[in-house]
Design an enzyme around this catalytic site. Structure first.
Site, PDB file in Angstrom:
ATOM      1  N   THR A  15       0.834  -1.282   0.005  1.00  0.00           N
ATOM      2  CA  THR A  15      -0.048   0.058   0.059  1.00  0.00           C
ATOM      3  C   THR A  15       0.756   1.213   0.057  1.00  0.00           C
ATOM      4  OG1 THR A  15      -1.773  -1.268   1.244  1.00  0.00           O
ATOM      5  CG2 THR A  15      -1.875   1.232   1.263  1.00  0.00           C
ATOM      6  N   LYS A  82     -17.254   2.573   6.315  1.00  0.00           N
ATOM      7  CA  LYS A  82     -17.011   2.413   7.994  1.00  0.00           C
ATOM      8  C   LYS A  82     -17.706   3.675   8.572  1.00  0.00           C
ATOM      9  CE  LYS A  82     -13.350   2.872  11.285  1.00  0.00           C
ATOM     10  NZ  LYS A  82     -11.845   3.080  11.452  1.00  0.00           N
TER      11      LYS A  82
END
Length: 528
Positions: A15, A82
């Site tokens: 990432t 979320k």
């Protein structure tokens, strides 16, 4: 560095590496007359490390700026949305029914010039209200409880009525970023670095295992805790937070959902355990689980057993994976011509999902402090100080979760709650907040991820309220505060009626991705 950047060499993928490649291509390659070459070297022998799969709301803005269609994120990375974090057992060690509070992303609503948290505190400390702050001041806690998406079915990409983060498969996100970066001109070089040469300006070149030499104006170290460039080559020391945060290990294991059509939870769960805490995160096709623990108070075998017990009858989709964590940061994350990102730069215990945010923030600030021709020492020193301050602030925010707890039932909790863990800066804030409600001006930081409201969600959840209440409460009639909270309740009911379930929204986004135009990643224009 003494010259403008014309070439960048990123060492390490994952990432951190591929987000850096995509971001720097997007921001620095907008002028064909002044091209910048970006190359990423990635060793197939080094596995990607991912402790968590949750983010904070900043990632939505970053991915939007990178030109990645949001439906594609759902289709390619198992993404769900979320609303915040649900904490279980942190206050006294109870269960979800007796010891639970939420930390949502939204800001408490305003009413007649006061935050709803002031109205809640006014009624609570008059003995007129017993409901938790989150249930009275936040819209997103209603969405959490109702398993609702923070986005509406017709919300545009990366826009929503409330802030939101993601639950995401970090490995699949890296794959999507790699595809995006390569499509836009980043050179991907598989290979293992066998030698690093240094000189007066920092890194002078690399040698790959097959003998190929590589050079650049700027080197970006994304090699994880190994710190191949920033540590092994340049010797920048590590500043440990071990005196503040005890957890230094994690074990992770994905499990299957209980049903074929699961009701996806749009929040992260952090459940306190005897020697740390467990996370649970719902992705579209599986649930990510893990246990973050202190090796001084729990063996690896005990940690694995604790995590496996929590799975109940759910099917494990992989063997448990043990991870070592190094909590702290580099004394200087940017040294000479080398910028460190991700785990090579630093790491904060993942309780509030700050890992990817720290990469985003470091890149955004680096572009602002971008080195040019001539002396860059002042901007480099300022950048390092700002990043160091941010790490300290995030450390203190996580420490606060522990030291406010009333748990003393295990050796870990007795040590984690010791006042010696508290930095002078946090001690001053906690003392102040015994006298007043947190405000933005209390937090003396130039860059803050967590606002005063975030701090108060944790304080209220831990039953650590100002001893004398809110001073404003003496000037607010109870019926006005009651009217304010009834207004919040009406908005919460409306949000539940309008918002789709998380499962329905994810299915819609996957369908939208199937109709995305070919070459969407490649066609996004360069330049921010």
């Amino acid at each position: 560095m003494t010259q403008a950047i014309r070439s960048i060499l990123i060492v390490g993928g994952g990432t951190a590496g591929w987000l850096a490649a995509t971001y720097l291509q997007r921001t620095l390659c907008g002028d064909p007359a002044a091209p910048v070459s970006i190359r990423l070297v990635e060793s197939p022998e080094v596995p990607t490390i991912g402790v968590g799969e949750a983010t904070v709301p900043t990632l939505a803005a970053t991915l939007h700026a990178l030109g990645i269609p949001e439906p594609l994120l759902f289709a390619r990375t198992e993404a769900t949305l979320k609303n915040g974090v649900r904490f279980i057992g942190w206050r006294q060690g109870g269960d979800a029914a007796s010891d639970r509070f939420d930390h949502p992303f939204d800001v408490p609503m305003m009413h007649e010039g006061y935050s709803s948290l002031v109205h809640w505190l006014n009624l609570t400390q008059r003995g007129l209200l017993r409901a938790p702050m989150g249930d009275c001041c936040s819209v997103q806690t209603a969405l959490m409880e109702g398993l609702r998406s923070p986005k509406l079915m017709d919300s545009a990409g990366y826009l929503a009525p409330v802030p939101y983060g993601y639950h995401i498969d970090a490995g699949l996100l890296a794959d999507l970023l790699r595809e995006t970066a390569v499509a836009r001109g980043v050179i991907h070089t598989p290979g293992t670095v066998s030698a690093v040469h240094t000189g007066p300006e920092g890194i002078s070149g690399l040698i790959l295992a097959d003998g190929r030499p590589l050079q650049a104006d700027l080197y970006v170290d994304c090699t994880g805790f190994a710190g191949l460039l920033i540590d092994r080559a340049l010797g920048v020391p590590w500043l440990s937070y071990a005196d503040h945060l005890l957890c230094d290990r994690a074990v992770a294991c994905p499990v299957a959902h209980e049903d074929e059509a699961p009701a996806l939870r749009p929040y992260t769960t952090a459940t306190a355990e005897a020697a740390g805490w467990r996370w649970e995160i719902d992705l579209q096709s599986r649930r990510g689980t893990g246990y973050v623990y202190a090796s001084a108070h729990c063996s690896d075998d005990e940690a694995v057993a604790t995590l496996l017990r929590s799975h109940g009858s759910r099917t494990r989709l992989a063997d448990p994976r043990l991870l070592r964590m190094r909590i702290g940061h580099r004394a200087r994350v940017w040294e000479k011509n080398c910028l460190s990102l991700g785990l090579a730069s630093g790491f904060i215990e993942p309780l509030e999902s700050t890992g990817i945010y720290l990469i985003e923030h470091a890149l955004m600030q680096f572009v602002d402090y971008l080195p040019g021709a001539g002396n860059n020492s002042r901007r480099q020193a300022t950048y390092n100080r700002l990043i160091g301050d941010l790490y300290d602030e995030l450390r203190d925010f996580i420490v606060m979760h522990y030291v406010l707890s009333q748990r003393r039932d295990t050796p870990f909790w007795r040590e984690a709650t010791d006042a010696a863990r508290i930095s002078p800066a946090l001690a001053d804030l906690l003392a102040l907040w015994q006298e007043k409600v947190p405000q933005a001006t209390d937090i003396n930081r130039r860059m803050s991820l967590f606002s005063a409201n975030n701090y108060f969600y944790i304080l209220a959840g831990m039953h650590q309220l100002p001893l004398a209440g809110a001073a404003q409460g003496a000037h607010i009639a109870p019926d006005r505060s009651d009217a304010a909270l009834r207004q919040v309740a009406a908005v919460r009911r409306a949000a539940l009626m309008q918002s789709p379930t998380m499962a329905d929204y994810a299915r819609k986004q996957r369908g939208a991705a199937a109709h995305a135009p070919a070459g969407a990643l490649r066609s996004a224009p360069a330049g921010a």
